[in-house]
Design an enzyme around this catalytic site. Sequence first.
Site, PDB file in Angstrom:
ATOM      1  CB  CYS A  88     -13.699 -53.884  -9.817  1.00 45.25           C
ATOM      2  SG  CYS A  88     -12.846 -55.220  -8.945  1.00 45.25           S
ATOM      3  CG  HIS A 344     -12.903 -57.611 -13.521  1.00 44.49           C
ATOM      4  ND1 HIS A 344     -12.883 -56.345 -14.071  1.00 44.49           N
ATOM      5  CD2 HIS A 344     -13.115 -57.434 -12.203  1.00 44.49           C
ATOM      6  CE1 HIS A 344     -13.065 -55.463 -13.107  1.00 44.49           C
ATOM      7  NE2 HIS A 344     -13.205 -56.086 -11.973  1.00 44.49           N
TER       8      HIS A 344
END
Lengths: 403, 483
Positions: A88, A344
């Site tokens: 991420c 996200h």
Amino acid sequence: MARGIKDKVVILGMGCSKFGERWDCDAEDLMVEAYSECIADAGIATAQIDAAWLATAKEELHSGKGGLPLSFALRLPNIPVTRVENFCASGSEALRGAAYAVASGACDIALALGVEKLKDTGYGGLPEASRGVLNMMWWANYSAPGAFAQLASAYRVKHGIDTDELKRAMAHVSVKSHENGALNEKAHLRNRITEERVINANMIAEPLGVFDCCGVSDGAACAIVTTPEIAKSLGKTDLVSIKAMQLSVSNGTESGFSDWDGSHFHTARIASRRAYEEAGVSDPRRQISLAEVHDCFSITELVTMEDLFLSEEGKAWRDVLDGFYDADGGLPCQIDGGLKCFGHPIGASGLRMIYEMYLQLHGRAGARQVKDPSLGLTHNLGGAPHQNVCSVAIVGHLLGPGY
Amino acid sequence: MIGITGFGAYVPRLRLTRQQIADGQPGGARGKTIAGERAICNWDEDAITLAVEAARDCLQERNCLTGITLASTTAPFADRQNAGIVAAALDLDEDLQSMDVGGAQRAGTTALITALRSGCEGGERLVVASEHRVTRAGAPHEVRFGDGAAALSIGATDVIAELRAAETRTVDFVDHFRAADAAQDYYWEERWIRDEGVMKIVPPVVEAALAQADMAAGDIDHVILPSPVPGVGARLAAQLEFQEAALAETFDKTIGDTGAAHPLLRLAAVLSRARAGEKILLAAFGQGTDVLILETTAAIGTRQPRLGVTGALAQRRPISDYAKYLSFAGLIDRELGMRAEGDNKTALTQLYRRRDLILGLVGGECEKCGTRQLPRSRYCVNPKCNALDTQKPFAFADVPARVLTWSADHLSFTPDPPSYYGLIAFEGGGRMFANFAEVDAGAVDVGSVMRMAFRVKEHDRKRNFRRYFWKAVPDGGSQGKEQ
């Protein structure tokens, strides 16, 4: 420690797509949307870019594993394009590649672009991984919320916090981000929520309810970086420079050795210490004006404030409840709405955080503009609490105040 | 002399009551209260995982195994040795003779007789019998069957029970059958099974065994007789004039009939309370009959299982409802959601390379700094050591662990949501981010004591493969939390 890249690289331009369920967009559309804003902001031509870094983590969704998707989407003139992925924190990794290229002198102008198209799976949450490889044979079958929820159990026990009190502090983390996100037209979620609604929401992974989790979105963000000298030669003034970019990666100690208690991020403490050293920051709670942290889940943001040494250990939940991280608090956090409201899209998030800092430092953040920020910190984390990669970056005015 | 040297058993924790079954049928229970229950496999248990637990219950440090037999009519693989999987999970030396035995309800006793007669050169043989018995929903046998396993170690030293006689008859009496490609049994009329089958085939073989041992029915202290039809075991005992007090516990209303495992499971229960010099008669029925007579030695009582049948029964957990059982047993086609669509193809190359980790939960112990770690890696995980290639294998399966962090995940796919998992720390070092099993809401928190259990990790429904790994279960049922 190495000398670092403080003030060697400035941001020439940035762009960010609208984040959300972009049912009508391919990854190509998202890349072009962010890039169009960025190249116009930079005021240069595509042909002036020497090299590019593409961050995208889930190759199943349109982008492929090499540099081709970005080169195709922007019709780049056969320049080097490198795809990077680091869970991420991939977006931050792309910027690090571009910044290092400029700092080294290998490139005059470099592009970093992060993109992720997550909404083609048919369900909420991140795409399920294939389970054929070794890790999947012995790791617990886990989801992202389940992995990060682990923090809450250890943090609660370590600091002797009442379950309901911690849940309320976590709720305030989300309420605060939604207040900010409501003002941001590029955010995915723009509704205001109440603590009561957060606390009573459906459980996802105990003790995280649905409003303790960030959204899942499509999106892209990008930056064009160069040296201060080149930027000035292009007529740019009031430059935003990179003060620090640090990355710390787990090596299995937390999950395989001892002394880590599960209540915090070992890597975040290392990355933030290094970043403060690179940037010359000695009192982060006072010197940092704004923070964009990796609030994939409310509890992640809460413990991260301690790992960044912005709150004392065991006290972040009190700071949160006291409003210290609210828009009008001592150190606004997630002033753009954060992952909570943007969602996200893996490859894009790190660059989206920098984008907000860039806008704020230039005084271009509109309704959510903070008064005279000097240093902005971004924290981008990938993996799970027990094994992760953690990026901490600090940006500010070139040779500006704040020191 | 060759004999039994140790014993163990395992009963899966979940219980399905006869009331739940009755209430789940179209006719319902018609207002009646029905007593009794059966043991059922959790969604991640099968004949192999039950066998592993029974074997662990039996085995002790002093066992030196040279052979293993797995007896089962419900083993998951038709062509991949099931006993080999059990052996790997037990982290047994690969210098091992192994075999699967199946095909009849007396597979367990046949394996036992064969082991007792085979001689045990250089070590012991482990005989494990295990069954995961699924019928069609509402079949008469659904209430009578049970899931469970038993294990017996056979050797020449420290014998606790010696073989005094063994008799076998093979008769193709088809009371029921299950074709090779069928999931469930087909049965014939019970009165015929009782009168023409059991009551005619078993008695002469019992009498022959008694004659071989030079004993009379009244000499037998513990009698274990088959009862494929309700009541026929008692009828046999009466006809053969065994003492009523000698009739061993049947577990028909607590566990159910565990098929090929049942005579061995009942034997394990008898051995745990038998005294020296007692005589045990054990019979099984299935296309013929096996009868054994054993006599306990003075060493009985020196060897006890970890939990045994009684200990396993104490870990009982009720299942909430019949529909959940049907789902676990694969008897209804439930919607599993898109998250269950992921491909669970196993790289068999990878599985083989790390079979000691995946099947045996073997990690490493650094010979330089002593750090235990999972998995075993090239460089030591201790940041103050990081030595290269210094780790010797270390087995974590029997090491207790404590919960460091946990969550109950309602998002990721599991057949039994929520999915509990977390980081656990093994006593003496070593950590693992592990799936938990057998967790009741509120039963696990930071500090809870866990024990590792071999379970099914993934079902690859596309290829009919199942992958096993180890999960952390609350030790001592759900009451493992440290006070």
